[in-house]
Design a protein around this motif. Structure first.
Motif, PDB file in Angstrom:
ATOM      1  N   LYS A  99      62.189  66.539  48.353  1.00 57.76           N
ATOM      2  CA  LYS A  99      63.107  67.163  49.303  1.00 57.76           C
ATOM      3  C   LYS A  99      64.480  67.348  48.673  1.00 57.76           C
ATOM      4  CE  LYS A  99      61.061  65.288  53.479  1.00 57.76           C
ATOM      5  NZ  LYS A  99      61.330  64.543  54.718  1.00 57.76           N
ATOM      6  N   THR A 100      65.200  68.317  49.172  1.00 61.42           N
ATOM      7  CA  THR A 100      66.591  68.499  48.757  1.00 61.42           C
ATOM      8  C   THR A 100      67.432  67.410  49.404  1.00 61.42           C
ATOM      9  OG1 THR A 100      67.132  69.900  50.649  1.00 61.42           O
ATOM     10  CG2 THR A 100      66.294  71.016  48.654  1.00 61.42           C
ATOM     11  N   GLU A 101      68.665  67.270  48.955  1.00 59.34           N
ATOM     12  CA  GLU A 101      69.557  66.275  49.545  1.00 59.34           C
ATOM     13  C   GLU A 101      69.731  66.540  51.039  1.00 59.34           C
ATOM     14  OE1 GLU A 101      74.141  64.693  49.152  1.00 59.34           O
ATOM     15  OE2 GLU A 101      73.222  65.658  47.429  1.00 59.34           O
ATOM     16  N   GLU A 102      69.858  67.791  51.409  1.00 60.73           N
ATOM     17  CA  GLU A 102      70.000  68.154  52.824  1.00 60.73           C
ATOM     18  C   GLU A 102      68.738  67.810  53.606  1.00 60.73           C
ATOM     19  OE1 GLU A 102      72.085  69.141  56.064  1.00 60.73           O
ATOM     20  OE2 GLU A 102      72.891  69.143  54.043  1.00 60.73           O
ATOM     21  N   GLY A 103      67.588  68.028  52.989  1.00 58.35           N
ATOM     22  CA  GLY A 103      66.322  67.671  53.628  1.00 58.35           C
ATOM     23  C   GLY A 103      66.186  66.174  53.805  1.00 58.35           C
ATOM     24  N   GLU A 104      66.637  65.413  52.813  1.00 56.14           N
ATOM     25  CA  GLU A 104      66.605  63.949  52.901  1.00 56.14           C
ATOM     26  C   GLU A 104      67.437  63.468  54.079  1.00 56.14           C
ATOM     27  OE1 GLU A 104      65.251  61.247  51.242  1.00 56.14           O
ATOM     28  OE2 GLU A 104      63.914  62.639  50.229  1.00 56.14           O
ATOM     29  N   LYS A 105      68.605  64.066  54.279  1.00 50.65           N
ATOM     30  CA  LYS A 105      69.493  63.666  55.369  1.00 50.65           C
ATOM     31  C   LYS A 105      68.848  63.900  56.733  1.00 50.65           C
ATOM     32  CE  LYS A 105      73.886  64.357  52.997  1.00 50.65           C
ATOM     33  NZ  LYS A 105      75.149  65.115  52.989  1.00 50.65           N
ATOM     34  N   LYS A 106      67.938  64.875  56.819  1.00 53.28           N
ATOM     35  CA  LYS A 106      67.284  65.205  58.084  1.00 53.28           C
ATOM     36  C   LYS A 106      66.018  64.403  58.325  1.00 53.28           C
ATOM     37  CE  LYS A 106      69.162  69.862  58.227  1.00 53.28           C
ATOM     38  NZ  LYS A 106      68.866  71.303  58.241  1.00 53.28           N
ATOM     39  N   THR A 107      65.621  63.591  57.353  1.00 55.98           N
ATOM     40  CA  THR A 107      64.422  62.773  57.486  1.00 55.98           C
ATOM     41  C   THR A 107      64.642  61.709  58.563  1.00 55.98           C
ATOM     42  OG1 THR A 107      63.872  63.082  55.162  1.00 55.98           O
ATOM     43  CG2 THR A 107      62.854  61.208  56.266  1.00 55.98           C
ATOM     44  N   VAL A 108      63.710  61.613  59.491  1.00 62.39           N
ATOM     45  CA  VAL A 108      63.803  60.608  60.542  1.00 62.39           C
ATOM     46  C   VAL A 108      63.434  59.252  59.950  1.00 62.39           C
ATOM     47  CG1 VAL A 108      62.892  59.832  62.765  1.00 62.39           C
ATOM     48  CG2 VAL A 108      63.304  62.270  62.362  1.00 62.39           C
ATOM     49  N   VAL A 109      64.329  58.275  60.121  1.00 59.45           N
ATOM     50  CA  VAL A 109      64.094  56.941  59.565  1.00 59.45           C
ATOM     51  C   VAL A 109      63.845  55.894  60.643  1.00 59.45           C
ATOM     52  CG1 VAL A 109      65.314  57.354  57.392  1.00 59.45           C
ATOM     53  CG2 VAL A 109      66.580  56.504  59.375  1.00 59.45           C
ATOM     54  N   ALA A 110      64.139  56.240  61.902  1.00 53.01           N
ATOM     55  CA  ALA A 110      63.915  55.287  62.990  1.00 53.01           C
ATOM     56  C   ALA A 110      63.903  56.025  64.323  1.00 53.01           C
ATOM     57  CB  ALA A 110      65.007  54.226  62.994  1.00 53.01           C
ATOM     58  N   LYS A 111      63.333  55.337  65.317  1.00 56.83           N
ATOM     59  CA  LYS A 111      63.405  55.812  66.695  1.00 56.83           C
ATOM     60  C   LYS A 111      63.901  54.654  67.536  1.00 56.83           C
ATOM     61  CE  LYS A 111      59.821  59.324  66.878  1.00 56.83           C
ATOM     62  NZ  LYS A 111      58.570  59.733  67.533  1.00 56.83           N
ATOM     63  N   VAL A 112      64.890  54.931  68.388  1.00 54.76           N
ATOM     64  CA  VAL A 112      65.433  53.928  69.288  1.00 54.76           C
ATOM     65  C   VAL A 112      65.390  54.504  70.695  1.00 54.76           C
ATOM     66  CG1 VAL A 112      67.447  52.530  69.893  1.00 54.76           C
ATOM     67  CG2 VAL A 112      66.924  52.992  67.488  1.00 54.76           C
ATOM     68  N   ASN A 113      64.664  53.837  71.557  1.00 49.80           N
ATOM     69  CA  ASN A 113      64.495  54.321  72.938  1.00 49.80           C
ATOM     70  C   ASN A 113      64.047  55.777  72.966  1.00 49.80           C
ATOM     71  OD1 ASN A 113      65.276  51.836  74.049  1.00 49.80           O
ATOM     72  ND2 ASN A 113      67.432  52.403  73.933  1.00 49.80           N
ATOM     73  N   GLY A 114      63.149  56.129  72.051  1.00 56.26           N
ATOM     74  CA  GLY A 114      62.615  57.483  71.983  1.00 56.26           C
ATOM     75  C   GLY A 114      63.517  58.486  71.291  1.00 56.26           C
ATOM     76  N   GLU A 115      64.719  58.079  70.892  1.00 58.48           N
ATOM     77  CA  GLU A 115      65.645  58.990  70.217  1.00 58.48           C
ATOM     78  C   GLU A 115      65.521  58.835  68.706  1.00 58.48           C
ATOM     79  OE1 GLU A 115      70.434  59.851  70.027  1.00 58.48           O
ATOM     80  OE2 GLU A 115      69.577  58.940  71.814  1.00 58.48           O
ATOM     81  N   LYS A 116      65.353  59.964  68.030  1.00 57.28           N
ATOM     82  CA  LYS A 116      65.198  59.951  66.578  1.00 57.28           C
ATOM     83  C   LYS A 116      66.547  59.761  65.885  1.00 57.28           C
ATOM     84  CE  LYS A 116      61.237  63.027  66.741  1.00 57.28           C
ATOM     85  NZ  LYS A 116      60.717  64.348  66.408  1.00 57.28           N
ATOM     86  N   THR A 122      68.209  60.122  62.076  1.00 55.82           N
ATOM     87  CA  THR A 122      67.975  60.652  60.742  1.00 55.82           C
ATOM     88  C   THR A 122      68.652  59.774  59.697  1.00 55.82           C
ATOM     89  OG1 THR A 122      69.928  62.059  60.746  1.00 55.82           O
ATOM     90  CG2 THR A 122      67.878  63.030  61.620  1.00 55.82           C
ATOM     91  N   LYS A 123      68.236  59.959  58.466  1.00 53.11           N
ATOM     92  CA  LYS A 123      68.843  59.216  57.365  1.00 53.11           C
ATOM     93  C   LYS A 123      70.336  59.534  57.270  1.00 53.11           C
ATOM     94  CE  LYS A 123      68.316  58.144  52.492  1.00 53.11           C
ATOM     95  NZ  LYS A 123      67.531  58.335  51.286  1.00 53.11           N
ATOM     96  N   GLY A 124      70.691  60.778  57.471  1.00 53.88           N
ATOM     97  CA  GLY A 124      72.097  61.184  57.424  1.00 53.88           C
ATOM     98  C   GLY A 124      72.923  60.490  58.501  1.00 53.88           C
ATOM     99  N   GLU A 125      72.380  60.409  59.721  1.00 52.69           N
ATOM    100  CA  GLU A 125      73.087  59.724  60.802  1.00 52.69           C
ATOM    101  C   GLU A 125      73.237  58.240  60.488  1.00 52.69           C
ATOM    102  OE1 GLU A 125      71.671  62.355  64.643  1.00 52.69           O
ATOM    103  OE2 GLU A 125      70.286  60.889  63.805  1.00 52.69           O
ATOM    104  N   PHE A 126      72.160  57.639  59.988  1.00 56.36           N
ATOM    105  CA  PHE A 126      72.196  56.223  59.635  1.00 56.36           C
ATOM    106  C   PHE A 126      73.248  55.958  58.570  1.00 56.36           C
ATOM    107  CE2 PHE A 126      71.059  52.890  56.664  1.00 56.36           C
ATOM    108  CZ  PHE A 126      71.018  51.794  57.512  1.00 56.36           C
ATOM    109  N   GLU A 127      73.246  56.755  57.510  1.00 57.81           N
ATOM    110  CA  GLU A 127      74.201  56.556  56.413  1.00 57.81           C
ATOM    111  C   GLU A 127      75.642  56.702  56.896  1.00 57.81           C
ATOM    112  OE1 GLU A 127      73.837  55.424  53.354  1.00 57.81           O
ATOM    113  OE2 GLU A 127      71.667  55.274  53.547  1.00 57.81           O
TER     114      GLU A 127
END
Length: 62
Positions: free
Chosen positions: A3-20, A22-27
């Motif tokens: 994946k590109t760096e932008e694609g990596e950032k959009k990768t879902v890394v967790a779900k909390v209460n049904g909400e996804k 992304t790696k970008g949000e986590f970072e």
């Protein structure tokens, strides 16, 4: 195919209460928390050998 760096950032890394989360949000959240720890414990907090394990734990928590 990797994946590109932008694609990596959009990768879902967790779900909390049904909400996804992304790696970008986590970072973004983790970096914000890291800044707070650096303000409390010094600028070299993240690079100190004795705090590396703590950072691993913090990444699991956040």
């Amino acid at each position: 195919m990797s994946k590109t760096e932008e694609g990596e950032k959009k990768t879902v890394v967790a779900k909390v209460n049904g909400e996804k989360i992304t790696k970008g949000e986590f970072e973004k959240i983790f970096q914000s928390q890291l800044v707070q720890y650096e303000m409390m414990y010094g600028q070299d907090f993240a690079t100190k050998k004795k705090t590396r394990n703590l950072l691993k734990i913090l990444k699991r928590i956040y």
